[in-house]
Design a protein around this motif. Structure first.
Motif, PDB file in Angstrom:
ATOM      1  N   LYS A   2      33.713  70.412 -53.616  1.00 43.13           N
ATOM      2  CA  LYS A   2      33.154  69.849 -54.845  1.00 43.13           C
ATOM      3  C   LYS A   2      33.769  68.496 -55.196  1.00 43.13           C
ATOM      4  O   LYS A   2      33.724  68.053 -56.344  1.00 43.13           O
ATOM      5  CB  LYS A   2      33.344  70.850 -55.986  1.00 43.13           C
ATOM      6  CG  LYS A   2      32.531  72.128 -55.766  1.00 43.13           C
ATOM      7  CD  LYS A   2      32.986  73.286 -56.627  1.00 43.13           C
ATOM      8  CE  LYS A   2      32.642  73.086 -58.080  1.00 43.13           C
ATOM      9  NZ  LYS A   2      33.009  74.274 -58.896  1.00 43.13           N
ATOM     10  N   LYS A   3      34.331  67.837 -54.184  1.00 49.11           N
ATOM     11  CA  LYS A   3      34.937  66.522 -54.362  1.00 49.11           C
ATOM     12  C   LYS A   3      34.453  65.608 -53.240  1.00 49.11           C
ATOM     13  O   LYS A   3      33.990  66.070 -52.198  1.00 49.11           O
ATOM     14  CB  LYS A   3      36.465  66.623 -54.311  1.00 49.11           C
ATOM     15  CG  LYS A   3      37.078  67.531 -55.362  1.00 49.11           C
ATOM     16  CD  LYS A   3      37.020  66.935 -56.754  1.00 49.11           C
ATOM     17  CE  LYS A   3      38.038  65.832 -56.908  1.00 49.11           C
ATOM     18  NZ  LYS A   3      38.045  65.270 -58.267  1.00 49.11           N
ATOM     19  N   PRO A   4      34.583  64.298 -53.406  1.00 49.87           N
ATOM     20  CA  PRO A   4      34.227  63.388 -52.313  1.00 49.87           C
ATOM     21  C   PRO A   4      35.230  63.490 -51.173  1.00 49.87           C
ATOM     22  O   PRO A   4      36.397  63.824 -51.383  1.00 49.87           O
ATOM     23  CB  PRO A   4      34.285  62.009 -52.983  1.00 49.87           C
ATOM     24  CG  PRO A   4      35.243  62.175 -54.118  1.00 49.87           C
ATOM     25  CD  PRO A   4      35.048  63.581 -54.612  1.00 49.87           C
ATOM     26  N   GLU A   5      34.756  63.198 -49.961  1.00 50.46           N
ATOM     27  CA  GLU A   5      35.670  63.184 -48.816  1.00 50.46           C
ATOM     28  C   GLU A   5      35.128  62.277 -47.719  1.00 50.46           C
ATOM     29  O   GLU A   5      33.909  62.125 -47.558  1.00 50.46           O
ATOM     30  CB  GLU A   5      35.879  64.588 -48.265  1.00 50.46           C
ATOM     31  CG  GLU A   5      36.971  64.696 -47.210  1.00 50.46           C
ATOM     32  CD  GLU A   5      38.365  64.304 -47.702  1.00 50.46           C
ATOM     33  OE1 GLU A   5      38.495  63.233 -48.349  1.00 50.46           O
ATOM     34  OE2 GLU A   5      39.330  65.063 -47.447  1.00 50.46           O
ATOM     35  N   TYR A   6      36.067  61.691 -46.986  1.00 50.50           N
ATOM     36  CA  TYR A   6      35.753  60.785 -45.877  1.00 50.50           C
ATOM     37  C   TYR A   6      36.173  61.447 -44.567  1.00 50.50           C
ATOM     38  O   TYR A   6      37.217  62.106 -44.494  1.00 50.50           O
ATOM     39  CB  TYR A   6      36.506  59.466 -46.055  1.00 50.50           C
ATOM     40  CG  TYR A   6      36.566  58.625 -44.804  1.00 50.50           C
ATOM     41  CD1 TYR A   6      35.474  57.850 -44.411  1.00 50.50           C
ATOM     42  CD2 TYR A   6      37.713  58.627 -44.008  1.00 50.50           C
ATOM     43  CE1 TYR A   6      35.528  57.095 -43.245  1.00 50.50           C
ATOM     44  CE2 TYR A   6      37.766  57.872 -42.849  1.00 50.50           C
ATOM     45  CZ  TYR A   6      36.671  57.112 -42.475  1.00 50.50           C
ATOM     46  OH  TYR A   6      36.728  56.379 -41.323  1.00 50.50           O
ATOM     47  N   PHE A   7      35.356  61.254 -43.517  1.00 52.37           N
ATOM     48  CA  PHE A   7      35.658  61.807 -42.200  1.00 52.37           C
ATOM     49  C   PHE A   7      35.630  60.673 -41.169  1.00 52.37           C
ATOM     50  O   PHE A   7      34.642  59.937 -41.086  1.00 52.37           O
ATOM     51  CB  PHE A   7      34.653  62.897 -41.830  1.00 52.37           C
ATOM     52  CG  PHE A   7      34.661  64.043 -42.805  1.00 52.37           C
ATOM     53  CD1 PHE A   7      35.604  65.045 -42.702  1.00 52.37           C
ATOM     54  CD2 PHE A   7      33.747  64.091 -43.842  1.00 52.37           C
ATOM     55  CE1 PHE A   7      35.637  66.095 -43.611  1.00 52.37           C
ATOM     56  CE2 PHE A   7      33.763  65.124 -44.759  1.00 52.37           C
ATOM     57  CZ  PHE A   7      34.716  66.136 -44.651  1.00 52.37           C
ATOM     58  N   PRO A   8      36.704  60.525 -40.398  1.00 57.59           N
ATOM     59  CA  PRO A   8      36.843  59.369 -39.500  1.00 57.59           C
ATOM     60  C   PRO A   8      35.848  59.408 -38.341  1.00 57.59           C
ATOM     61  O   PRO A   8      35.241  60.447 -38.060  1.00 57.59           O
ATOM     62  CB  PRO A   8      38.278  59.494 -38.998  1.00 57.59           C
ATOM     63  CG  PRO A   8      38.594  60.958 -39.100  1.00 57.59           C
ATOM     64  CD  PRO A   8      37.864  61.438 -40.324  1.00 57.59           C
ATOM     65  N   ASP A  66      48.526  76.644 -54.892  1.00 57.02           N
ATOM     66  CA  ASP A  66      48.272  75.349 -55.525  1.00 57.02           C
ATOM     67  C   ASP A  66      46.977  75.448 -56.331  1.00 57.02           C
ATOM     68  O   ASP A  66      45.884  75.232 -55.818  1.00 57.02           O
ATOM     69  CB  ASP A  66      48.153  74.252 -54.455  1.00 57.02           C
ATOM     70  CG  ASP A  66      47.948  72.866 -55.049  1.00 57.02           C
ATOM     71  OD1 ASP A  66      47.880  72.751 -56.298  1.00 57.02           O
ATOM     72  OD2 ASP A  66      47.839  71.897 -54.280  1.00 57.02           O
ATOM     73  N   HIS A  67      47.115  75.793 -57.604  1.00 58.05           N
ATOM     74  CA  HIS A  67      45.931  76.034 -58.441  1.00 58.05           C
ATOM     75  C   HIS A  67      45.088  74.776 -58.634  1.00 58.05           C
ATOM     76  O   HIS A  67      43.913  74.860 -58.973  1.00 58.05           O
ATOM     77  CB  HIS A  67      46.357  76.588 -59.810  1.00 58.05           C
ATOM     78  CG  HIS A  67      47.061  77.905 -59.721  1.00 58.05           C
ATOM     79  ND1 HIS A  67      47.987  78.319 -60.645  1.00 58.05           N
ATOM     80  CD2 HIS A  67      46.996  78.884 -58.802  1.00 58.05           C
ATOM     81  CE1 HIS A  67      48.453  79.507 -60.315  1.00 58.05           C
ATOM     82  NE2 HIS A  67      47.871  79.874 -59.201  1.00 58.05           N
ATOM     83  N   SER A  68      45.669  73.615 -58.402  1.00 59.77           N
ATOM     84  CA  SER A  68      44.929  72.370 -58.628  1.00 59.77           C
ATOM     85  C   SER A  68      43.758  72.232 -57.663  1.00 59.77           C
ATOM     86  O   SER A  68      42.799  71.506 -57.954  1.00 59.77           O
ATOM     87  CB  SER A  68      45.868  71.166 -58.494  1.00 59.77           C
ATOM     88  OG  SER A  68      46.332  71.034 -57.160  1.00 59.77           O
ATOM     89  N   VAL A  69      43.837  72.884 -56.504  1.00 59.37           N
ATOM     90  CA  VAL A  69      42.745  72.754 -55.526  1.00 59.37           C
ATOM     91  C   VAL A  69      41.748  73.908 -55.608  1.00 59.37           C
ATOM     92  O   VAL A  69      40.702  73.876 -54.961  1.00 59.37           O
ATOM     93  CB  VAL A  69      43.293  72.650 -54.084  1.00 59.37           C
ATOM     94  CG1 VAL A  69      44.211  71.462 -53.941  1.00 59.37           C
ATOM     95  CG2 VAL A  69      43.986  73.932 -53.646  1.00 59.37           C
ATOM     96  N   ALA A  70      42.069  74.935 -56.400  1.00 56.48           N
ATOM     97  CA  ALA A  70      41.208  76.120 -56.457  1.00 56.48           C
ATOM     98  C   ALA A  70      39.810  75.791 -56.976  1.00 56.48           C
ATOM     99  O   ALA A  70      38.805  76.265 -56.441  1.00 56.48           O
ATOM    100  CB  ALA A  70      41.849  77.205 -57.330  1.00 56.48           C
ATOM    101  N   GLU A  71      39.754  74.960 -58.016  1.00 54.53           N
ATOM    102  CA  GLU A  71      38.465  74.655 -58.629  1.00 54.53           C
ATOM    103  C   GLU A  71      37.602  73.780 -57.723  1.00 54.53           C
ATOM    104  O   GLU A  71      36.390  73.924 -57.681  1.00 54.53           O
ATOM    105  CB  GLU A  71      38.676  73.994 -59.986  1.00 54.53           C
ATOM    106  CG  GLU A  71      37.440  74.056 -60.861  1.00 54.53           C
ATOM    107  CD  GLU A  71      37.759  73.817 -62.324  1.00 54.53           C
ATOM    108  OE1 GLU A  71      36.821  73.476 -63.063  1.00 54.53           O
ATOM    109  OE2 GLU A  71      38.934  73.984 -62.724  1.00 54.53           O
ATOM    110  N   GLN A  72      38.226  72.864 -56.973  1.00 57.22           N
ATOM    111  CA  GLN A  72      37.435  71.997 -56.104  1.00 57.22           C
ATOM    112  C   GLN A  72      36.886  72.766 -54.901  1.00 57.22           C
ATOM    113  O   GLN A  72      35.863  72.394 -54.326  1.00 57.22           O
ATOM    114  CB  GLN A  72      38.268  70.812 -55.616  1.00 57.22           C
ATOM    115  CG  GLN A  72      39.283  71.147 -54.529  1.00 57.22           C
ATOM    116  CD  GLN A  72      40.105  69.953 -54.101  1.00 57.22           C
ATOM    117  OE1 GLN A  72      40.416  69.087 -54.901  1.00 57.22           O
ATOM    118  NE2 GLN A  72      40.484  69.916 -52.839  1.00 57.22           N
ATOM    119  N   MET A  73      37.553  73.856 -54.510  1.00 54.77           N
ATOM    120  CA  MET A  73      37.083  74.650 -53.375  1.00 54.77           C
ATOM    121  C   MET A  73      36.151  75.776 -53.801  1.00 54.77           C
ATOM    122  O   MET A  73      35.251  76.151 -53.053  1.00 54.77           O
ATOM    123  CB  MET A  73      38.273  75.256 -52.623  1.00 54.77           C
ATOM    124  CG  MET A  73      39.154  74.241 -51.934  1.00 54.77           C
ATOM    125  SD  MET A  73      40.358  75.000 -50.819  1.00 54.77           S
ATOM    126  CE  MET A  73      41.451  75.832 -51.967  1.00 54.77           C
TER     127      MET A  73
END
Length: 496
Positions: free
Chosen positions: A97-103, A364-371
């Motif tokens: 649920k966040k932007p991401e770049y793939f090389p 790491d609860h900070s990443v739970a919502e984005q996943m």
């Protein structure tokens, strides 16, 4: 005979604006549509296993091991392909649920076969395998035809001399389908669980942008990708942004734009910046990588859109997930070795990845919502609180509920897909941990779908970030498979 590249008056243009190229692409499209129709009449979708990249690649790893040996170039190449498949699976879900770049990934051109290959696997074959009839989803059928044409386009352009090699790149927009958005909205409205949505992320209407850049020094090409939320970068915003660069896409819906392909001279992140700038103007708030920058809405000039920095951050994030990627690769290879039903495999793989990422999110609860979602993040906080109070039985019970309810990564629905967690603090769990030679912190799961060679559905796994141990409770068969990048003989571990 190829002719010299033309001088262009516009930075952007449709590939099909070049008549000779349009003719060649139409031939490929017609061929793909004919193959799709032939398979429809053959009831192809009913009998042919669904295409699964990671599992299919794992079968290739095993084949090359048997045919060429552990130290062979072929086996090494297929092992790298398996790792790449798993890396994308984990990294995309981690940033769902966040932007991401793939090389960039290099696609090697075979002059004799006139096809591009990624780690020895034919991309033409992959796109043709994906031409599977989907009677309830004509939108997705059309996308798969588009992708067959997309694969053929770089070589068509090169053969006809209609691309400025090293300067121009081919861009494809893959927006969230209307069907995925409608199905998700209906499921949420009616209180049903997340249903998978064929790999799309309708929660944020995520857009994947692919850029293929032919290599000026060879016949190869490089494919680079970025995913951005479609919350602010809507289809209309994309159309208006393209209009700034001389492209009239007003007549194209999402699937039409997906199949059109553009020729551009921009870098991929310059392309994203164009979309961000258009969205910022239309929504009257600073947009970076498709997201609103809330803290700077009153004074957007203070915010620096660091696209190069985002690239570096993405690569660092993906390096931090290498251990999880390796564990998934070993698990997928085990599925292939056990001749797992290809229709059942996607759910098993996603369920395995889901448990891995829930373990990460618990720490790491900070990443739970984005996943996953807010409900999952809140539940994981409660699990940690219960464990701190020593209420382990309640914590395990709540964790099982969270696993069932947490949404899948894209293909699998919410709920368990065959893997059942084991409470390692219970007497039975401690006994299994001992038999599995599990280390402290390992996660233990039972496989409720697959049978051991002895015929019993009694397989249990213990996994951590570097290995997967497997035990049959019925016959006692035990295996330990280590990471494919572990300092031991990785190729032997993969093909054990």
């Amino acid at each position: 005979m190829a002719v010299a590249a033309e001088t262009f008056t516009s930075d952007y243009r449709f590939v099909d604006s070049i008549p000779e190229v349009a003719t060649e692409r139409e031939l490929v499209r017609n061929s793909a549509e004919a193959l799709l129709e032939a398979r429809r009449h053959q009831h192809y979708a009913e009998h042919r296993p669904l295409p699964i990249d990671a599992l299919s690649t794992a079968h290739e790893v095993l084949r090359t091991y048997r045919q060429f040996g552990a130290g062979s170039e072929e086996h090494h190449e297929r092992s790298a392909a398996l790792r790449l498949d798993c890396q994308r699976l984990v990294a995309e879900w981690y940033r769902k649920k966040k932007p991401e770049y793939f090389p960039p990934v290099r696609h090697v051109f075979d002059d004799e076969k006139e096809e591009f290959f990624s780690h020895g696997l034919s991309i033409r074959q992959m796109t043709e395998n994906a031409l599977v009839p989907l009677s309830n989803d004509p939108e997705e059928e059309a996308r798969r035809v588009n992708e067959r044409v997309e694969d053929a386009t770089p070589q068509i352009l090169r053969k006809l001399g209609k691309i400025a090699l090293g300067e121009e790149a081919i861009v494809t927009f893959s927006e969230c389908t209307d069907k995925a958005i409608t199905d998700y909205g209906r499921d949420m409205y009616e209180g049903r669980s997340h249903a998978g949505y064929n790999g799309y992320v309708p929660e944020i209407e995520k857009i994947m942008i692919r850029m293929i850049r032919p290599d000026s020094a060879s016949n190869d090409r490089f494919e680079e990708q970025v995913g951005v939320p479609g919350t602010y970068i809507t289809h209309e915003v994309i159309q208006d942004a393209l209009k700034r660069r001389g492209i009239d896409a007003a007549h194209l819906n999402k699937t039409g734009l997906h199949g059109a392909q553009l020729l551009v001279r921009d870098d991929l992140m310059e392309f994203v910046k164009l979309l961000d700038d258009e969205a910022s103007e239309q929504w009257c708030t600073p947009i970076f990588m498709g997201e609103a920058v809330r803290d700077f809405s009153d004074n957007p000039d203070l915010f620096v859109k660091d696209y190069a920095g985002f690239r570096h951050e993405a690569l660092a994030r993906q390096r931090s997930l290498e251990a999880e990627v390796d564990t998934v690769a070993v698990f997928v290879l085990d599925l292939a070795e056990a001749h797992t039903d290809r229709r059942a495999a996607p759910a098993l793989v996603e369920d395995f990845v889901k448990k891995l990422l829930l373990d990460l999110a618990k720490k790491d609860h900070s990443v739970a919502e984005q996943m996953f979602d807010t409900k999952t993040a809140d539940g994981l906080r409660q699990v940690v609180q219960l464990e701190r109070r020593g209420e382990y039985e309640q914590a395990f019970s709540l964790m099982q509920d969270i696993e069932q309810a947490a949404p899948g990564g894209g293909y699998c629905s919410g709920g368990s897909c065959g893997l059942e967690s084991v409470d390692h603090r219970s007497d039975a769990g401690k006994s299994l941990a001992s038999k599995l030679k599990a280390a402290a912190g390992d996660t233990i799961v039972k496989d409720k779908e697959r049978a051991c060679k002895c015929g019993s559905k009694s397989v249990v796994y213990a996994y951590n970030q570097r290995k997967v141990n497997k035990l049959c409770e019925n016959c006692g068969a035990f295996e330990s498979k280590v990471s494919i990048v572990a300092p031991t003989k990785a190729s032997d571990a993969l093909a054990a």
